[in-house]
Design an enzyme around this catalytic site. Structure first.
Site, PDB file in Angstrom:
ATOM      1  N   ASN A 163       0.884  -1.248  -0.061  1.00  0.00           N
ATOM      2  CA  ASN A 163       0.169  -0.090   0.042  1.00  0.00           C
ATOM      3  C   ASN A 163       0.875   1.233   0.009  1.00  0.00           C
ATOM      4  O   ASN A 163       2.079   1.195   0.650  1.00  0.00           O
ATOM      5  CB  ASN A 163      -0.690  -0.141   1.210  1.00  0.00           C
ATOM      6  CG  ASN A 163      -2.012  -0.761   1.075  1.00  0.00           C
ATOM      7  OD1 ASN A 163      -2.406  -1.495   0.039  1.00  0.00           O
ATOM      8  ND2 ASN A 163      -2.669  -1.021   2.229  1.00  0.00           N
TER       9      ASN A 163
ATOM     10  N   LYS B  34     -15.847  -1.514  13.181  1.00  0.00           N
ATOM     11  CA  LYS B  34     -14.378  -1.823  13.616  1.00  0.00           C
ATOM     12  C   LYS B  34     -14.607  -1.724  15.289  1.00  0.00           C
ATOM     13  O   LYS B  34     -13.443  -2.187  15.874  1.00  0.00           O
ATOM     14  CB  LYS B  34     -13.255  -1.219  13.128  1.00  0.00           C
ATOM     15  CG  LYS B  34     -12.902  -1.532  11.693  1.00  0.00           C
ATOM     16  CD  LYS B  34     -11.612  -1.412  11.339  1.00  0.00           C
ATOM     17  CE  LYS B  34     -11.677  -1.738   9.716  1.00  0.00           C
ATOM     18  NZ  LYS B  34      -9.934  -2.127   9.501  1.00  0.00           N
TER      19      LYS B  34
ATOM     20  N   LYS C 192      11.411 -16.988  -8.616  1.00  0.00           N
ATOM     21  CA  LYS C 192      10.974 -15.848  -9.450  1.00  0.00           C
ATOM     22  C   LYS C 192      10.079 -16.493 -10.510  1.00  0.00           C
ATOM     23  O   LYS C 192      10.553 -17.146 -11.188  1.00  0.00           O
ATOM     24  CB  LYS C 192      12.212 -15.168  -9.933  1.00  0.00           C
ATOM     25  CG  LYS C 192      11.513 -13.886 -10.894  1.00  0.00           C
ATOM     26  CD  LYS C 192      12.749 -13.110 -11.471  1.00  0.00           C
ATOM     27  CE  LYS C 192      12.378 -11.875 -12.285  1.00  0.00           C
ATOM     28  NZ  LYS C 192      13.408 -11.195 -12.912  1.00  0.00           N
TER      29      LYS C 192
ATOM     30  N   ASP D 156      -4.913  -5.593   2.516  1.00  0.00           N
ATOM     31  CA  ASP D 156      -6.225  -6.235   3.104  1.00  0.00           C
ATOM     32  C   ASP D 156      -6.151  -7.687   2.337  1.00  0.00           C
ATOM     33  O   ASP D 156      -6.847  -8.635   2.935  1.00  0.00           O
ATOM     34  CB  ASP D 156      -7.258  -5.884   2.510  1.00  0.00           C
ATOM     35  CG  ASP D 156      -7.599  -4.338   3.367  1.00  0.00           C
ATOM     36  OD1 ASP D 156      -7.647  -4.140   4.512  1.00  0.00           O
ATOM     37  OD2 ASP D 156      -7.909  -3.426   2.637  1.00  0.00           O
TER      38      ASP D 156
ATOM     39  N   PHE E 240      -7.404   4.560  12.056  1.00  0.00           N
ATOM     40  CA  PHE E 240      -7.356   5.731  10.912  1.00  0.00           C
ATOM     41  C   PHE E 240      -8.105   5.109   9.722  1.00  0.00           C
ATOM     42  O   PHE E 240      -8.344   4.094   9.361  1.00  0.00           O
ATOM     43  CB  PHE E 240      -5.809   5.763  10.413  1.00  0.00           C
ATOM     44  CG  PHE E 240      -5.258   6.818  11.212  1.00  0.00           C
ATOM     45  CD1 PHE E 240      -4.659   6.674  12.491  1.00  0.00           C
ATOM     46  CD2 PHE E 240      -4.533   7.958  10.652  1.00  0.00           C
ATOM     47  CE1 PHE E 240      -3.967   7.524  13.334  1.00  0.00           C
ATOM     48  CE2 PHE E 240      -4.105   8.952  11.517  1.00  0.00           C
ATOM     49  CZ  PHE E 240      -3.670   8.715  12.852  1.00  0.00           C
TER      50      PHE E 240
ATOM     51  N   PRO F  92      -5.522 -10.981   7.883  1.00  0.00           N
ATOM     52  CA  PRO F  92      -6.251 -10.788   9.224  1.00  0.00           C
ATOM     53  C   PRO F  92      -6.425  -9.203   9.598  1.00  0.00           C
ATOM     54  O   PRO F  92      -5.557  -8.528   9.139  1.00  0.00           O
ATOM     55  CB  PRO F  92      -5.390 -11.430  10.204  1.00  0.00           C
ATOM     56  CG  PRO F  92      -4.171 -11.538   9.467  1.00  0.00           C
ATOM     57  CD  PRO F  92      -4.367 -11.546   8.116  1.00  0.00           C
ATOM     58  N   ASP F  93      -7.518  -8.902   9.950  1.00  0.00           N
ATOM     59  CA  ASP F  93      -7.658  -7.153  10.399  1.00  0.00           C
ATOM     60  C   ASP F  93      -7.201  -6.879  11.874  1.00  0.00           C
ATOM     61  O   ASP F  93      -7.848  -7.549  12.772  1.00  0.00           O
ATOM     62  CB  ASP F  93      -9.221  -7.004  10.116  1.00  0.00           C
ATOM     63  CG  ASP F  93      -9.497  -5.328  10.529  1.00  0.00           C
ATOM     64  OD1 ASP F  93      -8.616  -4.853  11.187  1.00  0.00           O
ATOM     65  OD2 ASP F  93     -10.134  -4.766   9.649  1.00  0.00           O
TER      66      ASP F  93
HETATM   67  O1  C5P Z   1     -10.741  -0.895   6.612  1.00  0.00           O
HETATM   68  P1  C5P Z   1      -9.672  -0.023   6.415  1.00  0.00           P
HETATM   69  O2  C5P Z   1      -8.366  -0.859   6.048  1.00  0.00           O
HETATM   70  O3  C5P Z   1      -9.954   1.350   5.619  1.00  0.00           O
HETATM   71  O4  C5P Z   1      -9.447   0.375   8.037  1.00  0.00           O
HETATM   72  C1  C5P Z   1      -8.332   1.049   8.513  1.00  0.00           C
HETATM   73  C2  C5P Z   1      -7.927   0.841   9.823  1.00  0.00           C
HETATM   74  O5  C5P Z   1      -8.017  -0.458  10.073  1.00  0.00           O
HETATM   75  C3  C5P Z   1      -6.568   1.525  10.004  1.00  0.00           C
HETATM   76  O6  C5P Z   1      -6.518   2.122  11.407  1.00  0.00           O
HETATM   77  C4  C5P Z   1      -5.599   0.378   9.840  1.00  0.00           C
HETATM   78  O7  C5P Z   1      -4.338   0.367  10.534  1.00  0.00           O
HETATM   79  C5  C5P Z   1      -6.351  -0.888  10.514  1.00  0.00           C
HETATM   80  N1  C5P Z   1      -6.202  -2.310   9.627  1.00  0.00           N
HETATM   81  C6  C5P Z   1      -5.686  -3.157  10.676  1.00  0.00           C
HETATM   82  N2  C5P Z   1      -5.620  -4.370   9.797  1.00  0.00           N
HETATM   83  C7  C5P Z   1      -6.211  -4.421   8.521  1.00  0.00           C
HETATM   84  C8  C5P Z   1      -6.636  -3.380   7.807  1.00  0.00           C
HETATM   85  C9  C5P Z   1      -6.862  -2.304   8.323  1.00  0.00           C
HETATM   86  O8  C5P Z   1      -5.180  -2.964  11.530  1.00  0.00           O
HETATM   87  N3  C5P Z   1      -5.724  -5.919   7.827  1.00  0.00           N
END
Ligand code: C5P
Length: 425
Positions: free
Chosen positions: A221, A352, A300, A290, A334, A316-317
């Protein structure tokens, strides 16, 4: 080791707030900053005894340092005025901490080799006090194998290394090797007992993650990590004990901050859950990928004439997993959005289950990789807009607001460590 380091947290135990600071100054151009360093240390209640190496007085005068420290500057191993004519022993016993700033390549070499060539080197051998050094030199010298190897030896022996910082150098070059600024050295050396986040543990994620496709390619990203690093510095300046978990960035670690480097979203998830027990405030600034490739090729991937499809799976989030803990810290997320900032930020606040969300517009002309930004912060029942300013200023304002909201929502603000927060299983 070539990366900037603060090789440890602020001094603990009896030396947590050292009163008697023996300041060794060696012969680098950054020595001109030491009167300011002395002034800042004395303003924080320290007594400072300056010891100069032979080269140091070419860059800063003993008279200036005597005036600001209020004590006779010492530079001679053979000092008849010293008690028992053994200045090195007397000073070595007096010091609660020995701070050498700037520390030249020559001094680091002498310290690593255990030389006793002058008063400063000798008292470093004779002291039982912790030794802290703030290196300053040309970037090539800092990167040299000899200096790096000396620093490794010193770190293994428990010497704490502050910096160096990156930036413009006196020799006209740009890179790693500047002495850390006096204010940052003082903050790293002395624990803050005041400040709106004093006594609280703050965990911060920053930067991008990298999801490998094969040994030479990855998905990432856009993120420089500047905002997250500025937030970490601001939290530290507010008195917090700060751990920063960072994806791949090229930024210096803020003074006094514990840093853990990670690469992928899964690494970040694992390290956050390792660090989160006992955390009072979790701030997720990282731009986490994501999705990641379902399989990572060992070799390669060769180009062919046909198109190629990548199978991606969800990562994982981290933030959502932290708010789902039985006893979560106060959490700040954020939201970097390209459009409908408010709508998406408010939706994220609920989905969240975070306590606050800091939203900003990103695109070709704002947000990414720039020194400035603007933020709107939302929480249940309130919002605050911070107009365009430097990421450092914004981070300071954000941290002040986080401290205010934390106190409002968590009452007395009893630290998680004393609340007996349960680690996640
Ligand atoms: O859903 P989105 O990615 O826009 O959400 C952003 C927030 O979620 C940020 O605070 C980011 O650091 C956190 N995040 C996370 N793990 C992920 C995706 C996002 O901690 N896999």
């Amino acid at each position: 080791m070539n990366a900037p380091v603060d090789s440890g947290p602020p001094l603990r135990g009896s030396a947590s707030s050292p009163k008697n600071v023996l300041l060794g100054v060696t012969g680098g151009i950054a020595a001109y900053k030491t009167p300011d360093l002395v002034r800042r240390l004395t303003a924080r209640g320290c007594t400072v005894q300056v010891v100069l190496s032979r080269g140091a007085s070419r860059f800063v005068t003993p008279t200036t340092l005597q005036a600001v420290s209020g004590r006779r500057v010492r530079d001679d191993l053979w000092d008849d005025a010293a008690e028992d004519a053994m200045g090195h022993i007397e000073l070595a016993r007096w010091a609660d901490v020995v701070l050498v700033a700037p520390a030249t390549a020559h001094f680091l070499g002498a310290l690593a080799a255990g030389l006793a060539g002058d008063l400063l080197q000798t008292l470093c051998l004779a002291t039982a006090a912790p030794i802290v050094v703030a290196p300053a030199m040309n970037r090539q010298m800092w990167a040299s194998a000899a200096v790096q190897s000396n620093c490794r030896v010193l770190t293994e022996r428990g010497v704490r290394i502050l910096g160096p910082a990156a930036g413009e150098q006196a020799c006209g070059e740009h890179g790693m090797g500047r002495m850390m600024e006096p204010a940052d050295i003082v903050d790293a050396l002395l624990e803050r007992r005041d400040g709106p986040l004093a006594g609280l543990k703050v965990l911060i994620t920053a930067g991008p993650t990298r999801e490998p496709i094969d040994p030479v390619r990855y998905i990432t990203n856009r993120s420089s990590g500047k905002m997250g690093f500025a937030v970490a510095a601001a939290a530290r300046a507010a008195g917090a004990d700060v751990t920063l978990i960072s994806g791949p960035v090229s930024l210096a670690t803020p003074a006094g901050v514990r840093r853990i480097d990670v690469e992928t979203a899964e690494d970040m998830y694992r390290e956050v859950h390792r660090a989160v027990p006992g955390t009072d405030i979790f701030i997720a600034c990282a731009a986490v990928s994501d999705y990641r490739p379902q399989t990572v090729a060992k070799e390669k991937i060769k180009r062919t004439e046909s198109d190629m499809r990548l199978e991606l799976v969800r990562s994982p989030d981290t933030l959502a997993s932290v708010t789902a803990l039985p006893n979560p810290p106060f959490t700040v997320g954020f939201a970097a959005e390209t459009h409908d900032v408010e709508k998406h930020a408010l939706e994220k606040l609920e989905r969240k289950r975070v306590d606050m969300i800091a939203a900003n517009l990103v695109g070709p002309t704002c947000g990414f990789d720039r020194e400035t930004n603007a933020l709107t912060v939302y929480w249940r029942g309130g919002r605050q807009h911070f107009g365009e300013s430097t990421k450092c200023e914004l981070a300071g304002r954000l941290i002040a607001l986080v401290a205010e909201r934390y106190r409002a929502e968590r009452g007395s603000g009893t630290p998680a460590a004393s609340r007996g927060q349960k680690p996640r299983r």
